[in-house]
Scaffold this motif. Structure first.
Motif, PDB file in Angstrom:
ATOM      1  N   HIS A 293      28.744 -13.960   1.549  1.00  0.00           N
ATOM      2  CA  HIS A 293      28.920 -12.637   2.100  1.00  0.00           C
ATOM      3  C   HIS A 293      30.358 -12.611   2.378  1.00  0.00           C
ATOM      4  N   ARG A 294      30.877 -11.406   1.962  1.00  0.00           N
ATOM      5  CA  ARG A 294      32.341 -11.390   1.954  1.00  0.00           C
ATOM      6  C   ARG A 294      32.463 -10.712   3.661  1.00  0.00           C
ATOM      7  N   ILE A 295      33.309 -11.393   4.401  1.00  0.00           N
ATOM      8  CA  ILE A 295      33.475 -10.840   5.861  1.00  0.00           C
ATOM      9  C   ILE A 295      34.498  -9.961   6.151  1.00  0.00           C
ATOM     10  N   THR A 296      35.409  -9.784   5.106  1.00  0.00           N
ATOM     11  CA  THR A 296      36.587  -9.123   5.258  1.00  0.00           C
ATOM     12  C   THR A 296      36.721  -8.031   4.006  1.00  0.00           C
ATOM     13  N   SER A 297      37.802  -7.227   4.340  1.00  0.00           N
ATOM     14  CA  SER A 297      37.809  -6.093   3.241  1.00  0.00           C
ATOM     15  C   SER A 297      39.471  -6.407   2.593  1.00  0.00           C
ATOM     16  N   ALA A 298      39.671  -7.600   2.863  1.00  0.00           N
ATOM     17  CA  ALA A 298      40.939  -8.140   2.295  1.00  0.00           C
ATOM     18  C   ALA A 298      41.095  -8.398   0.873  1.00  0.00           C
ATOM     19  N   GLN A 299      41.768  -8.029  -0.040  1.00  0.00           N
ATOM     20  CA  GLN A 299      41.723  -8.259  -1.271  1.00  0.00           C
ATOM     21  C   GLN A 299      41.798  -9.558  -1.622  1.00  0.00           C
ATOM     22  N   ALA A 300      41.321 -10.040  -2.899  1.00  0.00           N
ATOM     23  CA  ALA A 300      41.199 -11.530  -3.345  1.00  0.00           C
ATOM     24  C   ALA A 300      42.921 -12.058  -3.307  1.00  0.00           C
ATOM     25  N   ALA A 301      43.118 -13.136  -3.372  1.00  0.00           N
ATOM     26  CA  ALA A 301      44.590 -13.792  -3.330  1.00  0.00           C
ATOM     27  C   ALA A 301      45.200 -13.289  -4.489  1.00  0.00           C
ATOM     28  N   LEU A 302      46.299 -13.335  -4.378  1.00  0.00           N
ATOM     29  CA  LEU A 302      47.205 -12.941  -5.571  1.00  0.00           C
ATOM     30  C   LEU A 302      46.973 -14.180  -6.599  1.00  0.00           C
ATOM     31  N   SER A 303      47.020 -15.242  -6.090  1.00  0.00           N
ATOM     32  CA  SER A 303      46.985 -16.678  -6.946  1.00  0.00           C
ATOM     33  C   SER A 303      45.680 -16.482  -7.528  1.00  0.00           C
ATOM     34  N   ASP A 304      44.655 -16.052  -7.392  1.00  0.00           N
ATOM     35  CA  ASP A 304      43.532 -15.623  -8.204  1.00  0.00           C
ATOM     36  C   ASP A 304      43.621 -14.666  -9.168  1.00  0.00           C
ATOM     37  N   ASP A 305      44.397 -13.664  -9.084  1.00  0.00           N
ATOM     38  CA  ASP A 305      44.464 -12.397  -9.758  1.00  0.00           C
ATOM     39  C   ASP A 305      45.588 -12.501 -11.031  1.00  0.00           C
ATOM     40  N   LEU A 306      46.587 -13.617 -10.444  1.00  0.00           N
ATOM     41  CA  LEU A 306      47.608 -13.623 -11.388  1.00  0.00           C
ATOM     42  C   LEU A 306      47.371 -14.036 -12.831  1.00  0.00           C
ATOM     43  N   PRO A 307      46.517 -15.046 -13.200  1.00  0.00           N
ATOM     44  CA  PRO A 307      46.492 -15.618 -14.337  1.00  0.00           C
ATOM     45  C   PRO A 307      45.867 -14.263 -15.398  1.00  0.00           C
ATOM     46  N   ALA A 308      45.010 -13.636 -14.802  1.00  0.00           N
ATOM     47  CA  ALA A 308      44.136 -12.386 -15.692  1.00  0.00           C
ATOM     48  C   ALA A 308      45.556 -11.376 -16.006  1.00  0.00           C
ATOM     49  N   ARG A 309      46.417 -11.099 -14.882  1.00  0.00           N
ATOM     50  CA  ARG A 309      47.449 -10.191 -15.216  1.00  0.00           C
ATOM     51  C   ARG A 309      48.359 -10.737 -16.443  1.00  0.00           C
ATOM     52  N   GLN A 310      48.698 -12.009 -16.233  1.00  0.00           N
ATOM     53  CA  GLN A 310      49.437 -12.768 -17.166  1.00  0.00           C
ATOM     54  C   GLN A 310      48.929 -12.418 -18.569  1.00  0.00           C
ATOM     55  N   ARG A 311      47.594 -12.809 -18.609  1.00  0.00           N
ATOM     56  CA  ARG A 311      47.088 -12.819 -19.846  1.00  0.00           C
ATOM     57  C   ARG A 311      47.003 -11.161 -20.626  1.00  0.00           C
ATOM     58  N   ARG A 312      46.783 -10.205 -19.928  1.00  0.00           N
ATOM     59  CA  ARG A 312      46.953  -8.952 -20.253  1.00  0.00           C
ATOM     60  C   ARG A 312      48.469  -8.662 -20.699  1.00  0.00           C
ATOM     61  N   TYR A 313      49.475  -8.995 -20.109  1.00  0.00           N
ATOM     62  CA  TYR A 313      50.753  -8.836 -20.467  1.00  0.00           C
ATOM     63  C   TYR A 313      51.194  -9.544 -21.493  1.00  0.00           C
ATOM     64  N   PHE A 314      50.746 -10.798 -21.788  1.00  0.00           N
ATOM     65  CA  PHE A 314      50.967 -11.542 -22.814  1.00  0.00           C
ATOM     66  C   PHE A 314      50.696 -11.054 -24.143  1.00  0.00           C
ATOM     67  N   TRP A 315      49.228 -10.621 -23.981  1.00  0.00           N
ATOM     68  CA  TRP A 315      48.743  -9.950 -25.388  1.00  0.00           C
ATOM     69  C   TRP A 315      49.304  -8.647 -25.435  1.00  0.00           C
ATOM     70  N   SER A 316      49.673  -7.787 -24.550  1.00  0.00           N
ATOM     71  CA  SER A 316      50.424  -6.746 -24.863  1.00  0.00           C
ATOM     72  C   SER A 316      51.705  -6.872 -25.593  1.00  0.00           C
ATOM     73  N   MET A 317      52.486  -7.956 -25.174  1.00  0.00           N
ATOM     74  CA  MET A 317      53.782  -8.443 -25.738  1.00  0.00           C
ATOM     75  C   MET A 317      53.499  -8.741 -27.051  1.00  0.00           C
ATOM     76  N   MET A 318      52.551  -9.465 -27.475  1.00  0.00           N
ATOM     77  CA  MET A 318      52.056 -10.001 -28.729  1.00  0.00           C
ATOM     78  C   MET A 318      51.900  -8.726 -29.965  1.00  0.00           C
ATOM     79  N   ILE A 319      51.298  -7.606 -29.348  1.00  0.00           N
ATOM     80  CA  ILE A 319      50.926  -6.679 -30.208  1.00  0.00           C
ATOM     81  C   ILE A 319      52.472  -5.745 -30.311  1.00  0.00           C
ATOM     82  N   ARG A 320      53.303  -5.858 -29.370  1.00  0.00           N
ATOM     83  CA  ARG A 320      54.676  -5.304 -29.358  1.00  0.00           C
ATOM     84  C   ARG A 320      55.279  -5.909 -30.608  1.00  0.00           C
TER      85      ARG A 320
END
Length: 92
Positions: free
Chosen positions: A6-33
């Motif tokens: 159960h999640r007891i807070t409405s706080a977002q997930a930690a940025l360290s948990d979200d960062l790898p997925a964001r970096q992958r999306r950016y990497f693949w966009s730059m490869m397409i570029r």
């Protein structure tokens, strides 16, 4: 028996948990570029311009896509909404 978390807070997930997925999306966009730049050199004239436009606009799109998903959610969280529904059902 599996335990339900159960999640007891409405706080977002930690940025360290979200960062790898964001970096992958950016990497693949730059490869397409990069592929668009290479195709700009290789392809004939009409397609060359399409690839060039893609190569020039992809940095903006890549940043927007990579940063998507960190917006704050307004309104009550789904967990609180579900808890209120359960408490109303048990009271009735």
């Amino acid at each position: 028996m599996s335990e339900e978390l159960h999640r007891i807070t409405s706080a977002q997930a930690a940025l360290s948990d979200d960062l790898p997925a964001r970096q992958r999306r950016y990497f693949w966009s730059m490869m397409i570029r990069t592929v668009c730049f290479i195709l700009t050199i290789i392809t004939p004239s009409p397609f060359r311009w399409i690839c060039l436009v893609g190569a020039l606009t992809l940095p903006y799109i890549a940043v927007v896509v990579a940063n998507a998903g960190r917006e704050t959610v307004s309104g009550p969280s789904q967990l609180l909404h579900r808890r209120n529904e359960i408490s109303r059902a048990t009271d009735a």
